[in-house]
Design a protein around this motif. Structure first.
Motif, mmCIF file in Angstrom:
data_model
loop_
_atom_site.group_PDB
_atom_site.id
_atom_site.type_symbol
_atom_site.label_atom_id
_atom_site.label_comp_id
_atom_site.label_asym_id
_atom_site.label_seq_id
_atom_site.Cartn_x
_atom_site.Cartn_y
_atom_site.Cartn_z
ATOM 1 N N ASP A 141 0.833 -1.207 0.000
ATOM 2 C CA ASP A 141 0.000 0.000 0.000
ATOM 3 C C ASP A 141 0.865 1.253 0.000
ATOM 4 O O ASP A 141 0.550 2.222 -0.703
ATOM 5 C CB ASP A 141 -0.928 -0.006 1.219
ATOM 6 N N VAL A 142 1.927 1.241 0.794
ATOM 7 C CA VAL A 142 2.836 2.385 0.845
ATOM 8 C C VAL A 142 4.268 1.878 1.015
ATOM 9 O O VAL A 142 4.491 0.743 1.465
ATOM 10 C CB VAL A 142 2.501 3.357 2.004
ATOM 11 N N VAL A 143 5.213 2.727 0.644
ATOM 12 C CA VAL A 143 6.632 2.475 0.908
ATOM 13 C C VAL A 143 7.154 3.637 1.731
ATOM 14 O O VAL A 143 7.024 4.802 1.333
ATOM 15 C CB VAL A 143 7.448 2.344 -0.392
ATOM 16 N N GLU A 144 7.724 3.335 2.868
ATOM 17 C CA GLU A 144 8.291 4.347 3.758
ATOM 18 C C GLU A 144 9.799 4.472 3.491
ATOM 19 O O GLU A 144 10.546 3.502 3.604
ATOM 20 C CB GLU A 144 8.078 3.955 5.227
ATOM 21 N N PHE A 145 10.237 5.678 3.111
ATOM 22 C CA PHE A 145 11.658 5.957 2.942
ATOM 23 C C PHE A 145 12.194 6.497 4.268
ATOM 24 O O PHE A 145 11.766 7.561 4.732
ATOM 25 C CB PHE A 145 11.881 6.981 1.828
ATOM 26 N N VAL A 146 13.110 5.751 4.867
ATOM 27 C CA VAL A 146 13.646 6.100 6.178
ATOM 28 C C VAL A 146 15.086 6.580 6.009
ATOM 29 O O VAL A 146 15.979 5.784 5.686
ATOM 30 C CB VAL A 146 13.588 4.904 7.150
ATOM 31 N N THR A 147 15.319 7.862 6.221
ATOM 32 C CA THR A 147 16.662 8.424 6.094
ATOM 33 C C THR A 147 17.490 8.049 7.309
ATOM 34 O O THR A 147 17.125 8.373 8.444
ATOM 35 C CB THR A 147 16.604 9.949 5.952
ATOM 36 N N SER A 148 18.591 7.368 7.071
ATOM 37 C CA SER A 148 19.455 6.923 8.165
ATOM 38 C C SER A 148 20.311 8.077 8.669
ATOM 39 O O SER A 148 20.953 8.782 7.884
ATOM 40 C CB SER A 148 20.352 5.779 7.677
ATOM 41 N N ALA A 149 20.328 8.264 9.977
ATOM 42 C CA ALA A 149 21.114 9.359 10.568
ATOM 43 C C ALA A 149 22.507 8.900 10.946
ATOM 44 O O ALA A 149 23.510 9.466 10.516
ATOM 45 C CB ALA A 149 20.394 9.920 11.794
#
Length: 645
Positions: free
Chosen positions: A383-391
């Motif tokens: 349904d969705v794709v979450e883009f998680v920016t790594s810190a």
């Protein structure tokens, strides 16, 4: 010593000539006999005219005719004012250049300025006009896509081409039943309109009968020569036509011998190993000038796009937005069996059942990340794709720019896709970016009943890799919360990734691992950083809005040792910037929480390393593999590894 250049003195002399030109030249050259031979003694007495002569011509005479015509005196005064206080010695004027401007005694101005200027320019011949370097990209372009565009743009920069002409073939000799030439050409015109170095040409379309390459090249040459321009022509093509086993082997082209005399052939290899083959194949056509161009040749074809359209699948990130709009407007590549395109709708949180988690440094985000996410979303019904920016990855890899700048680019790049979302959970947590922590945050956000699929690079399945998946922090718990979707990167083939997955599940019962056979473009974030640092264009590799952020903030200018000051690599704006699509890179960068995503084998593939088995951009025989699945069960039967195709 000269206080002013000899060239200036020559101009002084010539100005005198034009002042005196109105007089009868013979009368002026026959001065009275009272004129004595030049005396170069420094102690000799000088009249005003002597001083003028000493300053401007480099000699003096002992006596001067007292009844000098007023016109000649005026000319002398004019030349004296031009000469100023320049004083020259006879030694300085004794050189070849200087002697050309010294008149003989009794023959003042007897030498016209044309002779003087010819003598002055004898040592500096006229500069020859530079030949324009023109690339010719001949093809059916049904449709034109980012594979064509990135190969053309990178070749233009590597070979320093002034322009690339896209020659839409009206009646190709190697294809039948192609789309109407005018519609194809319109798509080319719209697609290349935003690049000042690209031009859509009708030369091939205007040919009568079969569109042979030689005829088009000859016509291009004639057009430039008719405008008085000299050109050097380069023909861009894919490597398949150099393969002697190919049906349309270049050595057998109609008019090939004549064509090879007119152009240098620049060949795109489909994979890294093919570079050596190209050199070998080139030996089969000794009369041709052939060069292999190691540009990122994406795993993309027009056939793949046509099949996706006919099946009602997404073609985002494969070709520009304006080209997609024209395909929709004309309803091309669709048939009666093509399903209707689902309308865009907002998803309520309670209606979301499957979430993809794509974590990485995204330094910067590019079309490879976006294409992979879109393909996986559609293939696996997310349904969705979450883009998680790594810190702060566990391996403490130092990113080129700040986490906030990277996240800003991610937000801009994904904003126009209704199925993409961005997350700051890693940035705001203030701790090391472990994958398990990210999975827990997503579980809290979407609930226990939602399926979570985490994207990871195939490198983390390599049993010899120190930071392989089974060594991640809290791996058993993580494996119970998510399914791992693995994408091959670099030189890791799909088959190799499946083999590693089988070995891993034997050691990790219950782990769900699927290897995706998604399109694999060849551009990496590292490659983009290098280009920008050299002042080169990043067009067709990352969305327009990302390029604007990079340029506005001056990112990556000093990212590499070869940084070029004052250049940002920002390209001209596409027809609809934020929605521009391309297929140029799948790097994986760093999976969320990958313990050593920045290690030598981690994340993105080696910059510029083509993938094994890539289909050539524009390859008429390339086709998309049908979606399906292969499953392999380990001997214990405890877990499954599937290869999604």
């Amino acid at each position: 010593m000269l206080s002013k250049p000899r060239e200036l003195l020559a101009l002084h002399f010539n100005s005198c000539y034009y002042v005196l030109k109105s007089f009868r030249f013979k009368a002026l050259t026959k001065l009275p006999k009272t004129i004595k031979e030049p005396n170069f003694s420094p102690n000799s007495k000088k009249t005003t005219t002597d001083r003028f002569r000493n300053r401007s011509l480099g000699f003096s005479s002992k006596t001067v005719h007292t009844e000098q015509p007023p016109e000649l005196a005026a000319a002398h005064r004019s030349c004296q004012s031009l000469a100023g206080d320049s004083v020259v010695s006879i030694n300085d004027l004794s050189s070849n250049q200087g002697s050309a401007i010294i008149p003989q005694s009794g023959e003042i101005l007897a030498q016209p300025p044309e002779v003087t200027m010819k003598a002055m320019s004898a040592k500096s011949p006229a500069r020859t006009a530079k030949k324009a370097r023109i690339g010719l990209y001949d093809g059916t372009f049904s449709p034109i896509h980012y594979g064509h565009l990135i190969c053309a743009e990178r070749t233009r920069q590597v070979k320093n081409l002034d322009r690339v002409l896209f020659l839409t073939c009206g009646n190709p000799p190697n294809k039948s039943g192609v789309l109407d030439a005018e519609v194809r050409h319109e798509m080319v015109v719209a697609t290349v309109s935003d690049n000042p170095h690209f031009e859509a040409s009708r030369i091939s379309i205007n040919q009568k009968g079969v569109g042979y390459t030689l005829m088009a090249v000859e016509r291009v040459k004639e057009e430039y020569e008719s405008r008085g321009e000299e050109v050097e022509l380069f023909y861009l093509t894919s490597s398949e036509y150099l393969d002697p086993k190919h049906k349309w082997f270049m050595g057998k082209w109609t008019g090939g011998k004549e064509l090879f005399k007119l152009v240098t052939i620049l060949v795109f290899p489909r994979n890294k190993e093919e570079v050596d083959k190209i050199r070998e194949w080139a030996g089969l056509i000794p009369e041709a000038r052939i060069e292999a161009i190691e540009v990122p040749s994406p795993e993309l074809s027009s056939t793949m796009i046509r099949e996706s359209v006919s099946r009602g699948r997404s073609i985002w990130y494969r070709l520009p937005w304006v080209t997609q709009q024209m395909i929709a407007k004309y309803g091309i590549y669709r048939d009666s069996q093509t399903p209707a395109v689902a309308p865009v709708r907002a998803l309520e949180l309670d209606n979301i059942k499957h979430v993809g988690i794509y974590g990485g440094q995204f330094d910067p985000i590019h079309y490879g990340h976006l294409l992979l996410a879109e393909w996986a979303r559609e293939e696996y019904g997310m349904d969705v794709v979450e883009f998680v920016t790594s810190a702060t990855p566990p391996h403490n890899k130092q990113a080129s720019v700040s986490a906030e700048a990277r996240h800003e680019m991610v937000v801009a790049a994904t904003a126009d896709n209704p199925n993409f979302r961005t997350s700051r959970v890693d940035l705001d947590r203030g701790t090391t970016s472990y994958a398990l922590l990210t999975a827990n945050d997503m579980r809290l956000k979407y609930g226990e009943g939602v399926e979570l699929s985490m994207f990871i690079a195939a490198d983390y399945l390599d049993p010899k890799f120190e930071w392989r998946l089974t060594e991640w922090m809290g791996f058993p718990e993580l494996a119970s919360k998510v399914r791992f979707l693995v994408f091959p990167t670099g030189e890791t083939s799909y088959a190799q990734a499946v083999k590693w997955a089988k070995q891993m599940v034997r050691k990790a019962p219950g782990a769900r691992i699927e290897v995706m056979d998604a399109p694999r473009p060849n551009v990496s974030s590292g490659m983009i950083r290098q280009w920008i640092s050299r002042g080169e264009s990043a067009q067709y590799t990352t969305p327009w809005v990302v390029q604007q952020i990079i340029g506005k903030r001056g990112l990556y200018r000093q990212a590499e040792a070869s940084a070029t000051a004052g250049k940002t690599g920002v390209s001209p704006r596409p027809a609809r910037g934020a929605a521009g699509r391309t297929n140029t890179a799948t790097t994986g960068e760093t999976g969320t929480g990958n313990p050593k995503a920045g290690s030598p084998k981690a994340g993105s593939p080696k910059a510029g390393s083509p993938k094994s088995g890539n289909k050539k951009a524009g390859n008429p025989k390339a086709s998309q593999k049908k979606a399906g699945s292969k499953a392999a069960t380990d001997k214990t039967g405890a877990s499954k590894v599937s290869g999604k195709r």
